[in-house]
Design a protein around this motif. Structure first.
Motif, mmCIF file in Angstrom:
data_model
loop_
_atom_site.group_PDB
_atom_site.id
_atom_site.type_symbol
_atom_site.label_atom_id
_atom_site.label_comp_id
_atom_site.label_asym_id
_atom_site.label_seq_id
_atom_site.Cartn_x
_atom_site.Cartn_y
_atom_site.Cartn_z
ATOM 1 N N SER A 281 -15.010 5.847 46.908
ATOM 2 C CA SER A 281 -15.115 4.915 45.785
ATOM 3 C C SER A 281 -13.787 4.801 45.056
ATOM 4 O O SER A 281 -12.948 5.714 45.097
ATOM 5 C CB SER A 281 -16.213 5.360 44.807
ATOM 6 N N VAL A 282 -13.603 3.662 44.392
ATOM 7 C CA VAL A 282 -12.407 3.377 43.603
ATOM 8 C C VAL A 282 -12.853 2.899 42.236
ATOM 9 O O VAL A 282 -13.694 2.010 42.120
ATOM 10 C CB VAL A 282 -11.540 2.283 44.275
ATOM 11 N N LEU B 248 -1.750 8.422 49.831
ATOM 12 C CA LEU B 248 -2.384 7.503 48.888
ATOM 13 C C LEU B 248 -2.031 6.047 49.185
ATOM 14 O O LEU B 248 -2.385 5.150 48.412
ATOM 15 C CB LEU B 248 -1.960 7.858 47.460
ATOM 16 N N GLU C 159 -10.101 -2.018 48.637
ATOM 17 C CA GLU C 159 -9.006 -2.060 47.674
ATOM 18 C C GLU C 159 -7.707 -2.031 48.479
ATOM 19 O O GLU C 159 -7.389 -1.047 49.126
ATOM 20 C CB GLU C 159 -9.051 -0.846 46.730
ATOM 21 N N LEU D 224 -12.042 7.651 52.027
ATOM 22 C CA LEU D 224 -12.299 7.098 50.698
ATOM 23 C C LEU D 224 -13.765 6.711 50.538
ATOM 24 O O LEU D 224 -14.358 6.105 51.433
ATOM 25 C CB LEU D 224 -11.413 5.861 50.492
ATOM 26 N N THR E 114 -6.214 4.755 38.001
ATOM 27 C CA THR E 114 -7.297 4.620 38.975
ATOM 28 C C THR E 114 -7.790 5.989 39.421
ATOM 29 O O THR E 114 -6.993 6.913 39.619
ATOM 30 C CB THR E 114 -6.818 3.842 40.213
ATOM 31 N N ARG E 115 -9.081 6.084 39.583
ATOM 32 C CA ARG E 115 -9.702 7.296 40.128
ATOM 33 C C ARG E 115 -10.257 6.973 41.518
ATOM 34 O O ARG E 115 -10.977 5.980 41.709
ATOM 35 C CB ARG E 115 -10.834 7.782 39.222
ATOM 36 N N LEU E 116 -9.915 7.827 42.480
ATOM 37 C CA LEU E 116 -10.439 7.705 43.836
ATOM 38 C C LEU E 116 -11.319 8.909 44.129
ATOM 39 O O LEU E 116 -10.924 10.050 43.861
ATOM 40 C CB LEU E 116 -9.310 7.665 44.867
ATOM 41 N N ASP E 117 -12.492 8.681 44.682
ATOM 42 C CA ASP E 117 -13.347 9.764 45.154
ATOM 43 C C ASP E 117 -13.391 9.700 46.677
ATOM 44 O O ASP E 117 -13.503 8.612 47.254
ATOM 45 C CB ASP E 117 -14.754 9.630 44.575
ATOM 46 N N PHE E 118 -13.299 10.861 47.315
ATOM 47 C CA PHE E 118 -13.224 10.877 48.767
ATOM 48 C C PHE E 118 -13.859 12.147 49.328
ATOM 49 O O PHE E 118 -14.101 13.120 48.609
ATOM 50 C CB PHE E 118 -11.760 10.776 49.228
ATOM 51 N N PHE F 247 -5.203 1.034 48.443
ATOM 52 C CA PHE F 247 -5.557 2.386 48.842
ATOM 53 C C PHE F 247 -6.190 2.399 50.228
ATOM 54 O O PHE F 247 -7.083 1.602 50.519
ATOM 55 C CB PHE F 247 -6.520 3.004 47.824
#
Length: 231
Positions: free
Chosen positions: A214-215, A125, A190, A212, A53-57, A193
């Motif tokens: 996007s996931v 996380l 999600e 956060l 998984t990629r998280l953008d924050f 997260f």
């Protein structure tokens, strides 16, 4: 990482002078410990990374002589691999850290004191992971809320607050006083997260806040990202 107000330090308790022992963990009924252990196992299973998984924050940091903000990326892969990259808004690298199980990997060119120990970085996380070799000392279960404390191989202690199997709070203790802390809240759509996470180093007056944005579930990540080389 951001400045923590002096009031926050006071609320967490004053750090004892070196050499002064902290309070010993009281002996606890085996039945109570079994209940706590079962709740901890449930939380570990619920928060364990399930997919690459990629998280953008967005992040914001404060400390006594520094304030800044920017964007970041977290990449997470089962069973327990994670990497966080923080960038300033101009694209310059601010921090890099990777976790493989309980091993914290930081490029030699970056300061290590700005990064929390592995159990707290996992907590940022939303992952409940005391780590290999952690010894459960005590805890309590009150309806859906569990508090549990462990002794780490380093001798320091870490305390977690869980609710319905989800992580809410993690504290690093030295001689009975909280010296570092992580708060998480929300799900951001999600459940695995947190929507927001705050890391505070009470001794050094630093704070890092993550929000956060996007996931994204992905197929996999290149293996070499788990050993960061630095900016």
């Amino acid at each position: 990482m951001a400045v923590v107000l002096a009031a926050a330090c006071a609320s967490a308790g004053q750090v004892r002078p070196p050499g002064e022992p902290g309070p010993a963990a009281p002996r606890q009924d085996p039945g109570q410990l079994a209940e706590v252990r079962a709740a901890a196992v449930e939380a570990a299973e619920r928060t364990r990374p399930a997919h690459p998984t990629r998280l953008d924050f967005r992040w914001r940091a404060r400390e006594p002589d520094f304030r800044d903000s920017g964007f970041g990326v977290a990449r997470i892969e089962p069973p327990y691999r994670a990497r966080l990259d923080l960038f300033l808004d101009n694209g310059e690298t601010a921090a890099i850290a990777a976790l493989v199980d309980d091993e914290l990997r930081i490029p030699a060119s970056l300061p290590t004191e700005l990064v929390p120990p592995a159990p707290l970085l996992w907590a940022v996380l939303g992952v409940f992971r005391p780590g290999g070799g952690a010894e459960m000392l005590q805890g309590s279960v009150d309806r859906s809320t569990t508090e549990v404390e462990y002794r780490l191989p380093s001798g320091r202690r870490v305390r977690f607050l869980l609710r319905d199997g989800a992580l809410l709070d993690a504290e690093l203790l030295e001689r009975g006083s909280t010296v570092q802390r992580v708060f998480v809240s929300g799900s951001g759509g999600e459940a695995a997260f947190p929507a927001e996470a705050t890391y505070r180093n009470l001794a050094d007056y630093r704070e890092l806040e993550l929000r956060l944005e996007s996931v994204e579930h992905v197929d996999s990540f290149p293996r070499d990202i788990w050993t960061p080389r630095g900016p």
